[in-house]
Design an enzyme around this catalytic site. Sequence first.
Site, PDB file in Angstrom:
ATOM      1  N   ARG A 122      74.151 -32.714  79.807  1.00  0.00           N
ATOM      2  CA  ARG A 122      75.060 -32.094  78.801  1.00  0.00           C
ATOM      3  C   ARG A 122      76.505 -31.975  79.274  1.00  0.00           C
ATOM      4  O   ARG A 122      77.270 -31.141  78.787  1.00  0.00           O
ATOM      5  CB  ARG A 122      74.548 -30.717  78.372  1.00  0.00           C
ATOM      6  N   LYS A 144      89.221 -40.513  75.571  1.00  0.00           N
ATOM      7  CA  LYS A 144      88.295 -41.289  74.737  1.00  0.00           C
ATOM      8  C   LYS A 144      87.310 -42.003  75.651  1.00  0.00           C
ATOM      9  O   LYS A 144      87.738 -42.722  76.572  1.00  0.00           O
ATOM     10  CB  LYS A 144      89.053 -42.327  73.910  1.00  0.00           C
ATOM     11  N   GLU A 186     100.396 -53.051  76.257  1.00  0.00           N
ATOM     12  CA  GLU A 186     100.380 -51.644  75.810  1.00  0.00           C
ATOM     13  C   GLU A 186     101.625 -50.910  76.329  1.00  0.00           C
ATOM     14  O   GLU A 186     102.117 -49.984  75.691  1.00  0.00           O
ATOM     15  CB  GLU A 186      99.107 -50.932  76.287  1.00  0.00           C
ATOM     16  N   LYS A 227     101.791 -41.261  76.429  1.00  0.00           N
ATOM     17  CA  LYS A 227     100.405 -41.098  75.963  1.00  0.00           C
ATOM     18  C   LYS A 227     100.026 -39.613  76.004  1.00  0.00           C
ATOM     19  O   LYS A 227      99.422 -39.083  75.078  1.00  0.00           O
ATOM     20  CB  LYS A 227      99.466 -41.935  76.839  1.00  0.00           C
ATOM     21  N   GLU A 237      92.559 -37.191  67.281  1.00  0.00           N
ATOM     22  CA  GLU A 237      92.972 -38.068  66.181  1.00  0.00           C
ATOM     23  C   GLU A 237      92.730 -37.420  64.836  1.00  0.00           C
ATOM     24  O   GLU A 237      92.124 -38.006  63.953  1.00  0.00           O
ATOM     25  CB  GLU A 237      92.232 -39.404  66.292  1.00  0.00           C
ATOM     26  N   ARG A 242      98.232 -39.443  66.562  1.00  0.00           N
ATOM     27  CA  ARG A 242      97.723 -40.373  67.570  1.00  0.00           C
ATOM     28  C   ARG A 242      97.655 -41.802  67.009  1.00  0.00           C
ATOM     29  O   ARG A 242      97.672 -42.782  67.755  1.00  0.00           O
ATOM     30  CB  ARG A 242      96.344 -39.887  68.069  1.00  0.00           C
ATOM     31  N   ASN A 246      98.483 -46.991  67.420  1.00  0.00           N
ATOM     32  CA  ASN A 246      97.787 -48.199  66.940  1.00  0.00           C
ATOM     33  C   ASN A 246      98.753 -49.285  66.493  1.00  0.00           C
ATOM     34  O   ASN A 246      98.350 -50.242  65.831  1.00  0.00           O
ATOM     35  CB  ASN A 246      96.861 -47.838  65.773  1.00  0.00           C
ATOM     36  N   HIS A 249      97.617 -52.842  66.343  1.00  0.00           N
ATOM     37  CA  HIS A 249      96.171 -52.865  66.554  1.00  0.00           C
ATOM     38  C   HIS A 249      95.364 -53.277  65.322  1.00  0.00           C
ATOM     39  O   HIS A 249      94.249 -53.755  65.463  1.00  0.00           O
ATOM     40  CB  HIS A 249      95.687 -51.501  67.070  1.00  0.00           C
ATOM     41  N   HIS A 253      92.620 -55.965  66.123  1.00  0.00           N
ATOM     42  CA  HIS A 253      91.166 -55.784  65.994  1.00  0.00           C
ATOM     43  C   HIS A 253      90.561 -56.915  65.166  1.00  0.00           C
ATOM     44  O   HIS A 253      89.493 -57.437  65.491  1.00  0.00           O
ATOM     45  CB  HIS A 253      90.838 -54.437  65.341  1.00  0.00           C
ATOM     46  N   HIS A 266      92.265 -57.863  74.921  1.00  0.00           N
ATOM     47  CA  HIS A 266      92.773 -56.902  73.936  1.00  0.00           C
ATOM     48  C   HIS A 266      94.308 -56.878  73.887  1.00  0.00           C
ATOM     49  O   HIS A 266      94.910 -56.963  72.811  1.00  0.00           O
ATOM     50  CB  HIS A 266      92.210 -55.517  74.275  1.00  0.00           C
TER      51      HIS A 266
HETATM   52  N1  LIG Z   1      89.395 -45.037  76.267  1.00  0.00           N
HETATM   53  C1  LIG Z   1      90.517 -45.497  75.791  1.00  0.00           C
HETATM   54  O1  LIG Z   1      91.399 -44.755  75.337  1.00  0.00           O
HETATM   55  C2  LIG Z   1      90.740 -46.975  75.787  1.00  0.00           C
HETATM   56  C3  LIG Z   1      92.014 -47.498  75.469  1.00  0.00           C
HETATM   57  C4  LIG Z   1      92.208 -48.884  75.549  1.00  0.00           C
HETATM   58  C5  LIG Z   1      91.158 -49.703  75.934  1.00  0.00           C
HETATM   59  N2  LIG Z   1      89.939 -49.150  76.234  1.00  0.00           N
HETATM   60  C6  LIG Z   1      88.814 -50.000  76.667  1.00  0.00           C
HETATM   61  O2  LIG Z   1      89.189 -50.566  77.923  1.00  0.00           O
HETATM   62  C7  LIG Z   1      88.462 -51.774  78.109  1.00  0.00           C
HETATM   63  C8  LIG Z   1      89.379 -52.833  78.683  1.00  0.00           C
HETATM   64  O3  LIG Z   1      89.898 -52.371  79.899  1.00  0.00           O
HETATM   65  P1  LIG Z   1      90.512 -53.380  80.982  1.00  0.00           P
HETATM   66  O4  LIG Z   1      91.484 -54.264  80.323  1.00  0.00           O
HETATM   67  O5  LIG Z   1      90.938 -52.563  82.133  1.00  0.00           O
HETATM   68  O6  LIG Z   1      89.277 -54.324  81.316  1.00  0.00           O
HETATM   69  P2  LIG Z   1      88.151 -54.306  82.458  1.00  0.00           P
HETATM   70  O7  LIG Z   1      87.755 -52.938  82.824  1.00  0.00           O
HETATM   71  O8  LIG Z   1      87.100 -55.231  81.982  1.00  0.00           O
HETATM   72  O9  LIG Z   1      88.923 -54.958  83.698  1.00  0.00           O
HETATM   73  C9  LIG Z   1      89.397 -56.277  83.590  1.00  0.00           C
HETATM   74  C10 LIG Z   1      88.853 -57.160  84.711  1.00  0.00           C
HETATM   75  O10 LIG Z   1      89.552 -56.848  85.914  1.00  0.00           O
HETATM   76  C11 LIG Z   1      88.626 -56.549  86.960  1.00  0.00           C
HETATM   77  N3  LIG Z   1      89.325 -55.586  87.806  1.00  0.00           N
HETATM   78  C12 LIG Z   1      89.543 -54.273  87.574  1.00  0.00           C
HETATM   79  N4  LIG Z   1      90.367 -53.778  88.509  1.00  0.00           N
HETATM   80  C13 LIG Z   1      90.655 -54.776  89.344  1.00  0.00           C
HETATM   81  C14 LIG Z   1      91.491 -54.894  90.501  1.00  0.00           C
HETATM   82  N5  LIG Z   1      92.229 -53.864  90.938  1.00  0.00           N
HETATM   83  N6  LIG Z   1      91.550 -56.101  91.130  1.00  0.00           N
HETATM   84  C15 LIG Z   1      90.860 -57.162  90.651  1.00  0.00           C
HETATM   85  N7  LIG Z   1      90.087 -57.121  89.561  1.00  0.00           N
HETATM   86  C16 LIG Z   1      89.995 -55.949  88.921  1.00  0.00           C
HETATM   87  C17 LIG Z   1      87.393 -56.070  86.262  1.00  0.00           C
HETATM   88  O11 LIG Z   1      86.245 -56.241  87.053  1.00  0.00           O
HETATM   89  C18 LIG Z   1      87.380 -56.970  85.020  1.00  0.00           C
HETATM   90  O12 LIG Z   1      86.829 -58.210  85.344  1.00  0.00           O
HETATM   91  C19 LIG Z   1      87.867 -52.135  76.760  1.00  0.00           C
HETATM   92  O13 LIG Z   1      86.486 -51.890  76.768  1.00  0.00           O
HETATM   93  C20 LIG Z   1      88.547 -51.176  75.788  1.00  0.00           C
HETATM   94  O14 LIG Z   1      87.733 -50.818  74.690  1.00  0.00           O
HETATM   95  C21 LIG Z   1      89.729 -47.820  76.175  1.00  0.00           C
END
Ligand SMILES: NC(=O)c1ccc[n+]([C@@H]2O[C@H](COP(=O)([O-])OP(=O)(O)OC[C@H]3O[C@@H](n4cnc5c(N)ncnc54)[C@H](O)[C@@H]3O)[C@@H](O)[C@H]2O)c1
Length: 363
Positions: A122, A144, A186, A227, A237, A242, A246, A249, A253, A266
């Site tokens: 929990r 999030k 971003e 942010k 949101e 917030r 977007n 976005h 999407h 993305h």
């Molecule tokens: N929670 C939120 O507010 C929010 C906002 C935007 C995106 N997201 C989510 O974030 C995700 C995308 O995140 P991302 O772009 O970081 O992708 P990711 O976490 O997949 O990382 C990208 C790649 O880089 C590698 N990697 C990570 N750190 C590294 C480093 N220091 N050196 C070498 N390789 C490294 C990872 O293994 C992966 O292959 C999506 O699932 C998206 O939905 C969440």
Amino acid sequence: MKKLITVNLKANKYAIVISQHENEFLTAFKEVVKTNTFFVITDKNVEKLHLKYLTDLLKKQKGFNVKTAVISAGESGKSIKNLSLLYDKALEGGIDRKSCVIALGGGVVGDIAGFFAATYMRGIDFVQIPTTILAMTDSSVGGKTAINTNSGKNIAGAFYQPKLVWINSCFLSTLPVRHIRNGLSEVIKYAFIFDKEFYAYLFDMFKKDVISSDNFDYIIYQSCSYKAKVVEKDEKEITGLRAILNFGHTFAHALETATNYKKFLHGEAVAIGMLFAADLSLELKVCKPDTYKEVEDILLEAGFNLNVTVNTAQFLSLIKKDKKSVNGNIKFVLIKDIGKTINSYVEDSIVLNVLKKFAGENK
Ligand SMILES: NC(=O)c1ccc[n+]([C@@H]2O[C@H](COP(=O)([O-])OP(=O)(O)OC[C@H]3O[C@@H](n4cnc5c(N)ncnc54)[C@H](O)[C@@H]3O)[C@@H](O)[C@H]2O)c1
């Protein structure tokens, strides 16, 4: 030198420590985390590069007990199967209600580890140590958390704030260029929404071609500050504020869905989406041609490929599926000037016309 941002929320507050010095992290960490049992979650790529560094650092602290779990890398890592494995592994490792989860990785690790922390027994404490630009400037801040299901992305999730975020830009030295650029999309978005001076800073930085560690620390600080301000005013949101984050976005999407999340990262889709939003703003005379050009120029300077062709009729229905249209109008974030955006409903027919010009087969 350490930079500190405090995220002040109604029920709690937490710090974002931007520092390349582990002692500055450890001081902040020990202030907020009142346990000596940690469950570090990472992915296979980050495991090879940075997990030992973190576990060694923690194990050097007197009495600290560290368990780890490694998920598959990439978007498929955010799965129900992996979440279930994390519950098993945590139970086996003696992780209890007082333990603390540490997410070491990009947005994928942050999202699943956060959702795990929100739901395990929990809810247990949670700290974010982001390792991608995207996670350092966006996903690690704001609370999030989510996993993907068979029916789509981020279908199961929760708002669950971390106790602390530690951003150490040294982790970026191993991040592939494509993922650096992906996260910068971003960052540029924050400049479009909030800050003309930040736009100029970023433009100069892209012109120089090399991004120094001081540059990284500065743009991370600026991005997290923006942010945090938005999250403080609209944590869940609800007020609509917030939603300005977007920008770009709605199109992005739809583009990610149309290409099955395979062709574009993305941030790459968001870059094209921001240019589309600028085109729409121009069509509606919300912005001047100069502003459209400024949007295009910086995205090109950052190295984004902005050329895309889509089936416009199908694409419009994808946009409408993502953002429910009200009386034939779709809500978009539009740009008035660099640093100024507005939320506005746009008629379907106008969206379709701009889409044909922007990404149609006969453009
Ligand atoms: N929670 C939120 O507010 C929010 C906002 C935007 C995106 N997201 C989510 O974030 C995700 C995308 O995140 P991302 O772009 O970081 O992708 P990711 O976490 O997949 O990382 C990208 C790649 O880089 C590698 N990697 C990570 N750190 C590294 C480093 N220091 N050196 C070498 N390789 C490294 C990872 O293994 C992966 O292959 C999506 O699932 C998206 O939905 C969440």
